[in-house]
Structures are given as structure tokens and as C-alpha cells.
Design a protein around this motif. Sequence first.
Motif, PDB file in Angstrom:
ATOM      1  N   THR A  47       0.839  -1.190   0.000  1.00  0.00           N
ATOM      2  CA  THR A  47       0.000   0.000   0.000  1.00  0.00           C
ATOM      3  C   THR A  47       0.877   1.245   0.000  1.00  0.00           C
ATOM      4  OG1 THR A  47      -0.130  -0.029   2.417  1.00  0.00           O
ATOM      5  CG2 THR A  47      -1.919  -1.104   1.210  1.00  0.00           C
ATOM      6  N   ARG A  49       0.749   5.563   0.827  1.00  0.00           N
ATOM      7  CA  ARG A  49      -0.008   6.660   1.428  1.00  0.00           C
ATOM      8  C   ARG A  49       0.865   7.912   1.441  1.00  0.00           C
ATOM      9  NH1 ARG A  49       1.813   3.814   5.873  1.00  0.00           N
ATOM     10  NH2 ARG A  49       2.622   5.116   7.544  1.00  0.00           N
ATOM     11  N   SER A  54      -4.451   7.355   2.550  1.00  0.00           N
ATOM     12  CA  SER A  54      -4.215   6.264   1.613  1.00  0.00           C
ATOM     13  C   SER A  54      -4.357   6.767   0.180  1.00  0.00           C
ATOM     14  CB  SER A  54      -5.211   5.138   1.857  1.00  0.00           C
ATOM     15  OG  SER A  54      -5.068   4.152   0.858  1.00  0.00           O
ATOM     16  N   SER A  56      -5.199   4.774  -2.255  1.00  0.00           N
ATOM     17  CA  SER A  56      -6.043   3.817  -2.940  1.00  0.00           C
ATOM     18  C   SER A  56      -7.432   3.871  -2.326  1.00  0.00           C
ATOM     19  CB  SER A  56      -5.479   2.410  -2.799  1.00  0.00           C
ATOM     20  OG  SER A  56      -6.265   1.498  -3.504  1.00  0.00           O
TER      21      SER A  56
END
Length: 111
Positions: A47, A49, A54, A56
Motif C-alpha cells: 500500500t 499513502r 491512503s 487507494s
Amino acid sequence: NATATLELQLLDPIVCEEPHLTVKVGETATFKTIFNIWPMPGYRMVTWRKGEKSLSPPPKGRKYGTPVNRKHLIIRDVQEEDAGVYTVTVRADIRDQTIVESYDVELTVVQ
């Protein structure tokens, strides 16, 4: 009966080819990270950020792209508000083991 224990390992620290990028407004910024996990985990999540936010899904009106393996972050049409520190986090699970590692990169935007 024989029992084998596998230890989930991040073989090398997460690194980025260019951990600090300076790009002009309107250009594309690409952060390419490199990491190896052994053995291949049953589940892996990468992921990105910016700060606590974030990426996403990307913020409205912004186009962030990540290739299928999500190792790379691509920011198209960079704007001044894109400047800052971005964090990639790798989480891998195999059986009852979990590793979580993070790495920071920085984007500077100039006119």
C-alpha cells in the motif's frame, strides 16, 4: 512425522531507486521500490499513502498509478500539492507469520 518450520523473511530492506525526486509541475514522478520476501507468502499487500491518507483509491481528480504488483508509485501531471513524503508499506502473511515493513520517499515539486 517430521515438521518443518518456515520463517517469513524480508530478504533485503525495502529500497527505492530514487528515494527523493524533484520534478516540475505537469511532469510524471515515478518511485520504484525493490524488495524480496522469502518464501513467497500466501498473501502479500503493498500500500502507498501520503501522510495518513491512503492513495487507494486516489483523491478525486488525481491520477495515481501503480503497476499490478504495486511496487511502484506513478504520479501523473504532478501539481504543487503532490509535494511531500510518501510511504510504501509491505505486508506479507504465510501460515501464522506476518511481516510488515515501511519505507518513506519524498517528492519535491518545482515550477
